[in-house]
Every structure is written in structure tokens, then in C-alpha cells.
Motif scaffolding. Structure first.
Motif, PDB file in Angstrom:
ATOM      1  N   ARG A  29       0.854  -1.181   0.000  1.00 43.17           N
ATOM      2  CA  ARG A  29       0.000   0.000   0.000  1.00 43.17           C
ATOM      3  C   ARG A  29       0.887   1.226   0.000  1.00 43.17           C
ATOM      4  O   ARG A  29       1.973   1.226   0.545  1.00 43.17           O
ATOM      5  CB  ARG A  29      -0.865   0.019   1.246  1.00 43.17           C
ATOM      6  CG  ARG A  29      -1.990  -0.924   1.184  1.00 43.17           C
ATOM      7  CD  ARG A  29      -2.925  -0.822   2.340  1.00 43.17           C
ATOM      8  NE  ARG A  29      -2.636   0.225   3.284  1.00 43.17           N
ATOM      9  CZ  ARG A  29      -3.052   0.218   4.532  1.00 43.17           C
ATOM     10  NH1 ARG A  29      -3.737  -0.780   4.984  1.00 43.17           N
ATOM     11  NH2 ARG A  29      -2.781   1.204   5.358  1.00 43.17           N
ATOM     12  N   SER A  30       0.385   2.289  -0.580  1.00 45.08           N
ATOM     13  CA  SER A  30       1.170   3.505  -0.551  1.00 45.08           C
ATOM     14  C   SER A  30       1.199   4.052   0.876  1.00 45.08           C
ATOM     15  O   SER A  30       0.312   3.797   1.672  1.00 45.08           O
ATOM     16  CB  SER A  30       0.561   4.544  -1.502  1.00 45.08           C
ATOM     17  OG  SER A  30      -0.737   4.885  -1.068  1.00 45.08           O
ATOM     18  N   VAL A  31       2.244   4.790   1.182  1.00 44.65           N
ATOM     19  CA  VAL A  31       2.379   5.366   2.514  1.00 44.65           C
ATOM     20  C   VAL A  31       1.312   6.443   2.669  1.00 44.65           C
ATOM     21  O   VAL A  31       1.169   7.316   1.816  1.00 44.65           O
ATOM     22  CB  VAL A  31       3.787   5.960   2.708  1.00 44.65           C
ATOM     23  CG1 VAL A  31       3.918   6.629   4.047  1.00 44.65           C
ATOM     24  CG2 VAL A  31       4.836   4.875   2.547  1.00 44.65           C
ATOM     25  N   PRO A  32       0.504   6.391   3.739  1.00 43.36           N
ATOM     26  CA  PRO A  32      -0.559   7.370   3.927  1.00 43.36           C
ATOM     27  C   PRO A  32      -0.022   8.788   3.998  1.00 43.36           C
ATOM     28  O   PRO A  32       1.131   9.012   4.364  1.00 43.36           O
ATOM     29  CB  PRO A  32      -1.188   6.964   5.262  1.00 43.36           C
ATOM     30  CG  PRO A  32      -0.738   5.582   5.516  1.00 43.36           C
ATOM     31  CD  PRO A  32       0.547   5.409   4.797  1.00 43.36           C
ATOM     32  N   ARG A  33      -0.881   9.740   3.714  1.00 46.69           N
ATOM     33  CA  ARG A  33      -0.508  11.142   3.711  1.00 46.69           C
ATOM     34  C   ARG A  33       0.023  11.586   5.067  1.00 46.69           C
ATOM     35  O   ARG A  33       0.947  12.368   5.156  1.00 46.69           O
ATOM     36  CB  ARG A  33      -1.725  11.997   3.348  1.00 46.69           C
ATOM     37  CG  ARG A  33      -1.440  13.477   3.394  1.00 46.69           C
ATOM     38  CD  ARG A  33      -2.703  14.285   3.524  1.00 46.69           C
ATOM     39  NE  ARG A  33      -3.390  14.069   4.771  1.00 46.69           N
ATOM     40  CZ  ARG A  33      -3.012  14.566   5.959  1.00 46.69           C
ATOM     41  NH1 ARG A  33      -1.922  15.276   6.061  1.00 46.69           N
ATOM     42  NH2 ARG A  33      -3.701  14.328   7.052  1.00 46.69           N
TER      43      ARG A  33
ATOM     44  N   TYR B  18       2.157   0.679   7.130  1.00 47.91           N
ATOM     45  CA  TYR B  18       0.852   0.080   6.842  1.00 47.91           C
ATOM     46  C   TYR B  18      -0.281   0.650   7.700  1.00 47.91           C
ATOM     47  O   TYR B  18      -1.378   0.106   7.704  1.00 47.91           O
ATOM     48  CB  TYR B  18       0.928  -1.443   7.014  1.00 47.91           C
ATOM     49  CG  TYR B  18       1.748  -2.064   5.921  1.00 47.91           C
ATOM     50  CD1 TYR B  18       1.187  -2.332   4.682  1.00 47.91           C
ATOM     51  CD2 TYR B  18       3.090  -2.331   6.104  1.00 47.91           C
ATOM     52  CE1 TYR B  18       1.944  -2.869   3.661  1.00 47.91           C
ATOM     53  CE2 TYR B  18       3.860  -2.871   5.082  1.00 47.91           C
ATOM     54  CZ  TYR B  18       3.276  -3.139   3.872  1.00 47.91           C
ATOM     55  OH  TYR B  18       4.032  -3.667   2.855  1.00 47.91           O
ATOM     56  N   GLU B  19      -0.023   1.734   8.403  1.00 48.07           N
ATOM     57  CA  GLU B  19      -1.046   2.320   9.266  1.00 48.07           C
ATOM     58  C   GLU B  19      -2.237   2.812   8.453  1.00 48.07           C
ATOM     59  O   GLU B  19      -2.077   3.439   7.406  1.00 48.07           O
ATOM     60  CB  GLU B  19      -0.437   3.473  10.063  1.00 48.07           C
ATOM     61  CG  GLU B  19      -1.319   3.988  11.155  1.00 48.07           C
ATOM     62  CD  GLU B  19      -0.588   4.973  12.053  1.00 48.07           C
ATOM     63  OE1 GLU B  19      -1.055   5.191  13.161  1.00 48.07           O
ATOM     64  OE2 GLU B  19       0.446   5.513  11.624  1.00 48.07           O
ATOM     65  N   LYS B  20      -3.412   2.506   8.949  1.00 51.20           N
ATOM     66  CA  LYS B  20      -4.633   2.921   8.259  1.00 51.20           C
ATOM     67  C   LYS B  20      -4.970   4.362   8.648  1.00 51.20           C
ATOM     68  O   LYS B  20      -4.833   4.732   9.817  1.00 51.20           O
ATOM     69  CB  LYS B  20      -5.786   1.994   8.641  1.00 51.20           C
ATOM     70  CG  LYS B  20      -5.553   0.559   8.217  1.00 51.20           C
ATOM     71  CD  LYS B  20      -6.623  -0.351   8.766  1.00 51.20           C
ATOM     72  CE  LYS B  20      -6.365  -1.761   8.306  1.00 51.20           C
ATOM     73  NZ  LYS B  20      -5.833  -2.632   9.328  1.00 51.20           N
TER      74      LYS B  20
ATOM     75  N   LYS C 230     -16.242   8.315  11.147  1.00 46.13           N
ATOM     76  CA  LYS C 230     -16.206   8.340  12.605  1.00 46.13           C
ATOM     77  C   LYS C 230     -15.737   9.700  13.113  1.00 46.13           C
ATOM     78  O   LYS C 230     -16.219  10.188  14.134  1.00 46.13           O
ATOM     79  CB  LYS C 230     -15.293   7.243  13.138  1.00 46.13           C
ATOM     80  CG  LYS C 230     -15.855   5.854  12.949  1.00 46.13           C
ATOM     81  CD  LYS C 230     -14.917   4.801  13.488  1.00 46.13           C
ATOM     82  CE  LYS C 230     -15.465   3.412  13.235  1.00 46.13           C
ATOM     83  NZ  LYS C 230     -14.522   2.371  13.683  1.00 46.13           N
ATOM     84  N   LEU C 231     -14.794  10.319  12.416  1.00 46.10           N
ATOM     85  CA  LEU C 231     -14.310  11.634  12.826  1.00 46.10           C
ATOM     86  C   LEU C 231     -15.367  12.707  12.621  1.00 46.10           C
ATOM     87  O   LEU C 231     -15.464  13.662  13.403  1.00 46.10           O
ATOM     88  CB  LEU C 231     -13.047  11.998  12.051  1.00 46.10           C
ATOM     89  CG  LEU C 231     -11.804  11.174  12.345  1.00 46.10           C
ATOM     90  CD1 LEU C 231     -10.679  11.586  11.414  1.00 46.10           C
ATOM     91  CD2 LEU C 231     -11.391  11.320  13.795  1.00 46.10           C
TER      92      LEU C 231
ATOM     93  N   PRO D  16      -9.759  13.882   8.639  1.00 44.56           N
ATOM     94  CA  PRO D  16      -8.380  13.371   8.695  1.00 44.56           C
ATOM     95  C   PRO D  16      -7.310  14.460   8.566  1.00 44.56           C
ATOM     96  O   PRO D  16      -6.245  14.352   9.166  1.00 44.56           O
ATOM     97  CB  PRO D  16      -8.317  12.394   7.519  1.00 44.56           C
ATOM     98  CG  PRO D  16      -9.717  11.906   7.376  1.00 44.56           C
ATOM     99  CD  PRO D  16     -10.581  13.114   7.703  1.00 44.56           C
ATOM    100  N   SER D  17      -7.601  15.509   7.825  1.00 45.27           N
ATOM    101  CA  SER D  17      -6.601  16.571   7.656  1.00 45.27           C
ATOM    102  C   SER D  17      -6.377  17.368   8.947  1.00 45.27           C
ATOM    103  O   SER D  17      -5.430  18.146   9.034  1.00 45.27           O
ATOM    104  CB  SER D  17      -7.006  17.507   6.519  1.00 45.27           C
ATOM    105  OG  SER D  17      -8.250  18.125   6.816  1.00 45.27           O
TER     106      SER D  17
END
Length: 133
Positions: free
Chosen positions: A2-6, A35-37, A43-44, A51-52
Motif C-alpha cells: 500500500r502507498s504510505v498514507p498522507r 501500513y497504518e490505516k 467516525k471523525l 483526517p486533515s
């Protein structure tokens, strides 16, 4: 892979071993961060967040862990796939071949140490990939 999250930025830092933490934890942090989601936007939203709103997570890589990190990234597409669809681990034939070619000038003991560090990163990555939210 998976790509690295932002929100996860991994970089090689000039951090020295000392009071900053235990080497095993630092290696586990690397595997989890890759691999962190990302946080669940729905939910936020209940709390008026997105998320930002979260700052970038920075994972420091100690100089002695750079070889293990680079080796893990090199083999991160070599996951074995289990019968239920999950990855039980890396394909060690590919890992050993990659270690041999990436670290030609190093002794067997040095390559063994890199492999042991890579296994710690692998374990944390598997734990993160299989984590249930």
C-alpha cells in the motif's frame, strides 16, 4: 505494498541511540507506520473532525536501522498470501536474495543482523495490516 498514507512521513534522521527509546520499538514503529490505516472520516465527522485535522506522523529511523528499512522497502512487494487472503509473512527466498545483492560487501553476521531487524519490521507491519478497527 500500500502507498504510505498522507499523514505518515518516514525519513532518515540523524538520531543516535540513547534516551529516545528501545531499538526494537523503533523498528516496530517503522513497520506500523508503513501500513497504518488513516483515521475513518465517517467516525471523525461525528465529532466535527476530518483526517486533515491530524498532523503528519513522523517516524525517525536511527542510522543503524537504515539498512533494515531499505531492505524491507525493497522486499515489501514479496508478501506470501495465505488461504484466507491475509499475508502470513514475507517470502524469505526473495528476502535472502535481496539481502545478498543489496549488502554484498557486508559480512554474514552483519547481514544476519539486518535480517533480524527486518523481521521485527515485518512483524509490526503484519500486526498493523491485520488490526481490526
Amino acid at each position: 505494498m500500500r502507498s504510505v498514507p498522507r499523514f505518515c512521513r518516514i525519513g532518515v534522521q540523524g538520531v543516535q541511540r540513547g534516551t529516545r527509546g528501545h531499538p526494537r520499538k523503533k523498528l516496530s514503529d517503522i513497520g506500523r507506520a508503513i501500513y497504518e490505516k488513516p483515521p475513518d472520516a465517517k467516525k471523525l465527522a461525528v465529532w466535527g473532525l476530518k483526517p486533515s485535522d491530524y498532523p503528519d506522523k513522523i517516524v525517525e529511523i536511527w542510522p543503524e536501522h537504515v539498512d533494515a528499512y531499505r531492505s524491507f522497502v525493497a522486499v515489501s512487494t514479496q508478501w506470501r498470501v495465505g488461504g484466507m487472503g491475509g499475508a502470513p509473512g514475507l517470502d524469505y527466498q526473495a528476502v535472502f536474495s535481496t539481502l545478498a545483492s543489496m549488502h554484498r560487501g557486508k559480512s554474514d553476521a552483519e547481514r544476519d543482523a539486518i535480517f533480524a531487524d527486518l523481521q521485527l519490521i515485518e512483524r509490526a507491519a503484519l500486526d498493523e495490516m491485520n488490526r481490526k478497527d
